[in-house]
Design an enzyme around this catalytic site. Structure first.
Site, PDB file in Angstrom:
ATOM      1  N   GLU A 122      -7.948  18.850 -62.177  1.00  0.00           N
ATOM      2  CA  GLU A 122      -7.945  19.025 -60.860  1.00  0.00           C
ATOM      3  C   GLU A 122      -6.987  19.939 -60.269  1.00  0.00           C
ATOM      4  OE1 GLU A 122      -7.294  16.166 -57.168  1.00  0.00           O
ATOM      5  OE2 GLU A 122      -6.903  15.087 -58.900  1.00  0.00           O
ATOM      6  N   ASP A 187      11.216  16.031 -61.056  1.00  0.00           N
ATOM      7  CA  ASP A 187      11.362  16.687 -59.673  1.00  0.00           C
ATOM      8  C   ASP A 187      12.938  16.625 -59.440  1.00  0.00           C
ATOM      9  OD1 ASP A 187      11.389  17.759 -57.317  1.00  0.00           O
ATOM     10  OD2 ASP A 187      10.068  16.156 -56.275  1.00  0.00           O
ATOM     11  N   ASP A 189      15.666  17.062 -56.223  1.00  0.00           N
ATOM     12  CA  ASP A 189      15.590  17.691 -54.949  1.00  0.00           C
ATOM     13  C   ASP A 189      17.219  17.488 -54.424  1.00  0.00           C
ATOM     14  OD1 ASP A 189      15.361  18.038 -52.126  1.00  0.00           O
ATOM     15  OD2 ASP A 189      13.344  17.231 -52.311  1.00  0.00           O
ATOM     16  N   CYS A 199      28.843  21.280 -48.403  1.00  0.00           N
ATOM     17  CA  CYS A 199      28.344  22.521 -47.837  1.00  0.00           C
ATOM     18  C   CYS A 199      27.340  22.497 -46.971  1.00  0.00           C
ATOM     19  CB  CYS A 199      28.440  23.607 -48.930  1.00  0.00           C
ATOM     20  SG  CYS A 199      27.212  22.684 -50.427  1.00  0.00           S
ATOM     21  N   CYS A 209      26.022  24.286 -53.803  1.00  0.00           N
ATOM     22  CA  CYS A 209      25.265  23.097 -54.071  1.00  0.00           C
ATOM     23  C   CYS A 209      24.168  23.196 -54.843  1.00  0.00           C
ATOM     24  CB  CYS A 209      24.794  22.291 -52.808  1.00  0.00           C
ATOM     25  SG  CYS A 209      23.659  23.340 -51.403  1.00  0.00           S
ATOM     26  N   ARG A 241      14.491  23.791 -52.213  1.00  0.00           N
ATOM     27  CA  ARG A 241      15.800  23.142 -52.505  1.00  0.00           C
ATOM     28  C   ARG A 241      15.750  22.421 -53.598  1.00  0.00           C
ATOM     29  NH1 ARG A 241      13.492  19.868 -47.983  1.00  0.00           N
ATOM     30  NH2 ARG A 241      12.766  18.094 -48.910  1.00  0.00           N
ATOM     31  N   GLY A 242      14.874  22.663 -54.592  1.00  0.00           N
ATOM     32  CA  GLY A 242      14.681  21.881 -55.896  1.00  0.00           C
ATOM     33  C   GLY A 242      14.249  22.501 -56.946  1.00  0.00           C
ATOM     34  N   ASP A 387      13.662  12.145 -58.619  1.00  0.00           N
ATOM     35  CA  ASP A 387      12.776  11.233 -58.106  1.00  0.00           C
ATOM     36  C   ASP A 387      11.731  10.922 -59.299  1.00  0.00           C
ATOM     37  OD1 ASP A 387      10.523  10.161 -56.591  1.00  0.00           O
ATOM     38  OD2 ASP A 387       9.970  12.206 -55.500  1.00  0.00           O
ATOM     39  N   HIS A 396      -0.219  12.150 -60.677  1.00  0.00           N
ATOM     40  CA  HIS A 396       0.514  12.858 -59.709  1.00  0.00           C
ATOM     41  C   HIS A 396       0.177  14.198 -59.411  1.00  0.00           C
ATOM     42  CE1 HIS A 396       4.269  12.768 -56.843  1.00  0.00           C
ATOM     43  NE2 HIS A 396       4.284  14.020 -57.552  1.00  0.00           N
ATOM     44  N   LEU A 397       0.175  14.560 -58.310  1.00  0.00           N
ATOM     45  CA  LEU A 397      -0.028  16.221 -58.151  1.00  0.00           C
ATOM     46  C   LEU A 397       1.195  16.978 -57.952  1.00  0.00           C
ATOM     47  CD1 LEU A 397      -2.939  15.728 -55.798  1.00  0.00           C
ATOM     48  CD2 LEU A 397      -3.256  16.774 -57.963  1.00  0.00           C
ATOM     49  N   LEU A 398       1.440  17.884 -58.406  1.00  0.00           N
ATOM     50  CA  LEU A 398       2.751  18.873 -58.556  1.00  0.00           C
ATOM     51  C   LEU A 398       2.254  20.304 -58.161  1.00  0.00           C
ATOM     52  CD1 LEU A 398       5.682  18.489 -58.500  1.00  0.00           C
ATOM     53  CD2 LEU A 398       5.580  19.324 -60.917  1.00  0.00           C
TER      54      LEU A 398
END
Length: 520
Positions: A122, A187, A189, A199, A209, A241-242, A387, A396-398
């Protein structure tokens, strides 16, 4: 300089509030004549909310404030970057000239011959008007590329491999469409570190960071390899940011949800919110994974937490630190010392703990208990904050590697784990930068232009070159090249194992052939 785009990739026009229908049958391309369906019908899948299926990193691109808007800041925080709007023409040029369709196919297909590993996978497209088009599937890389060029999505997510073609789900009986495989994903984040990074906040990031992501990748990658035996782990920058991990080993892809929950729980340590008291309270002796993680994280605590972030400089954070220490007499002595020197650095405050403990002012202090508490503190301020919900369900879609992040314009590039310390997210290429690099290269090399083939089709001889050297593909002219080269090497290693595994299984299931003597 405008970038040329082919007419076949012209995006279909959509009304601003249109909710697109499901994918058409595999034999038909999506078109604008299909009947629209209500949004509510697409909001759930087997009781799971649609928004829960997508990675959380992109939930709110409004976290990028305009430079003129007031920004919630911490110590001398720079204003966040303004949102980047990637226009449809630029996005289409990226898909036509740079996106590695062929290599993405080989990665998900686990070989070069089309198979259900890709054909029943998918894909979920996020279109330019933010409508979702789910349950897409493609039998070949060429059809995949053709459809992406036609729809020109702002990004797309990757879901599981099903037992049947996901396009056919409405013709199947209830419960007939079942997920069979998907990479085990993780994941990281930086917003989950907002209570301990000084910061930046929210979508803002900097080198200081980003160290939290680096240390998290090191801990998680080491555990997955040493404790679970996984080898093929692809780390990808999320574009903002991740970072995401894709564990691609055959054994990982077929893990049922209960096993995925078990691995996520194994790696989960930070519990509760900042106001819920001690968030790390480990039993002794420490588990080998925690001992190993401590050794990885101690240098980061000394540099990132104590120096770069100076986390305990504020009165609030200093009080938080005291609340995590086990002895009241020691805490009272530390509090008095820090109140008399309000500008004392985090490094000095951390050193004060041992210094005052050695003075013997507290008759109730247990050195072993203090040591354990300090170890828990190091872990609370440095251990990965995952997460975990992303990792627990196969459905789960990524977000796909190499798509463009809509808030920054940056490409979601792979991270070479061998050079993790050198990866700089702020240096990840942007789509406009890459297209400009192609224009500059072509201007400097007018006799060696782009090959007239889709990306990844292989070497193409340059007829105008007497030496017969091939024309470069467009990505090879840009700063995207090392990332695609790394991706190709990752795929080669993964698919080699796939071939070896199939050969071994064939040998084990082959019928035994009895040896008979030959008579002459």
């Amino acid at each position: 300089m405008p970038h040329s785009v082919a007419s076949e990739g012209s995006p279909a026009s959509h009304k601003d509030n249109e909710v697109l229908p499901d994918a058409p049958p595999a034999t038909d391309a999506p078109n604008g004549d299909q009947k629209n369906e209500g949004a509510a019908a697409e909001k759930t899948t087997a009781g799971v909310k649609l928004e829960d299926l997508f990675d959380d990193d992109d939930d709110d691109d409004n976290e990028f404030p305009a430079s003129s808007a007031p920004v919630e800041t911490k110590t001398e925080e720079a204003p966040g970057p303004a949102p980047v709007q990637v226009d449809t023409e630029t996005m289409l040029a990226f898909y036509q000239r740079l996106f590695p369709f062929r290599y993405l196919f080989q990665w998900l297909n686990h070989g070069i011959v089309p198979s259900p590993d890709f054909g029943n996978r998918e894909f979920a497209l996020t279109l330019q008007n933010d409508a979702y088009l789910r349950y897409q599937s493609y039998p070949t890389a060429d059809l995949f590329r053709k459809d992406i060029l036609k729809m020109n999505p702002s990004r797309f997510e990757i879901g599981p491999v099903y037992n049947r073609n996901p396009r056919d789900r409405k013709t199947l009986g209830a419960g007939q469409l079942k997920p069979l495989a998907k990479e085990l994903v993780f994941d990281i984040d930086l917003t989950d570190y907002d209570d301990i990074r000084t910061c930046c906040t929210k979508a803002n990031i900097c080198e200081k960071c980003w160290a939290f992501v680096t240390m998290a990748i090191k801990v998680v990658d080491t555990a997955l390899r040493q404790d679970f035996g996984f080898q093929h782990i692809l780390w990808v920058y999320s574009g903002r940011r991740g970072a995401h991990a894709w564990v691609c080993d055959p054994r990982a892809r077929t893990l049922p949800d209960d096993r995925r929950r078990g691995i996520a729980g194994y790696l989960d340590l930070i519990r509760g919110g900042t106001s819920s008291g001690k968030r790390v309270n480990l039993k002794r002796p420490l588990h080998p994974h925690m001992n190993r993680s401590l050794e990885i994280l101690k240098p980061y605590f000394a540099q990132t937490t104590l120096v770069d972030q100076d986390t305990f400089a504020s009165t609030e954070q200093a009080q938080r630190l005291l609340s995590l220490l086990p002895d009241k007499g020691l805490n009272d002595s530390l509090r008095r010392k820090w109140e008399s020197a309000p500008d004392r650095s985090s490094t000095n405050k951390w050193a004060d703990i041992d210094a005052l403990a050695k003075t013997g002012k507290s008759s109730t202090l247990n050195p072993a208990t203090l040591r354990d508490a300090k170890q828990d503190i190091v872990l609370e301020y440095t251990y990965p904050r995952l997460d975990s919900e992303v990792s627990k369900k196969m459905i789960h879609l990524l977000k796909s590697p190499f798509v463009i992040h809509p808030g920054t314009g940056r490409v979601c590039v792979p991270i070479d784990i061998r050079n993790i310390e050198r990866f700089d997210p702020l240096s990840a290429p942007t789509v406009t930068q890459l297209l400009s690099e192609i224009d500059s290269w072509d201007a400097d090399h007018p006799s060696n232009g782009a090959a007239e083939v889709p990306e990844g089709e292989g070497s193409v001889p340059n007829a105008s070159d007497a030496g017969g050297s091939r024309k470069l593909q467009d990505y090879e002219k840009t700063s995207l090249k090392p990332y695609i080269d790394y991706f190709r090497s990752f795929i080669a290693s993964l698919n080699q194992e796939e071939r070896d595994g199939k050969r071994e299984r064939n040998e084990q299931t082959a019928p035994e052939v009895k040896s008979e003597s030959m008579e002459f």
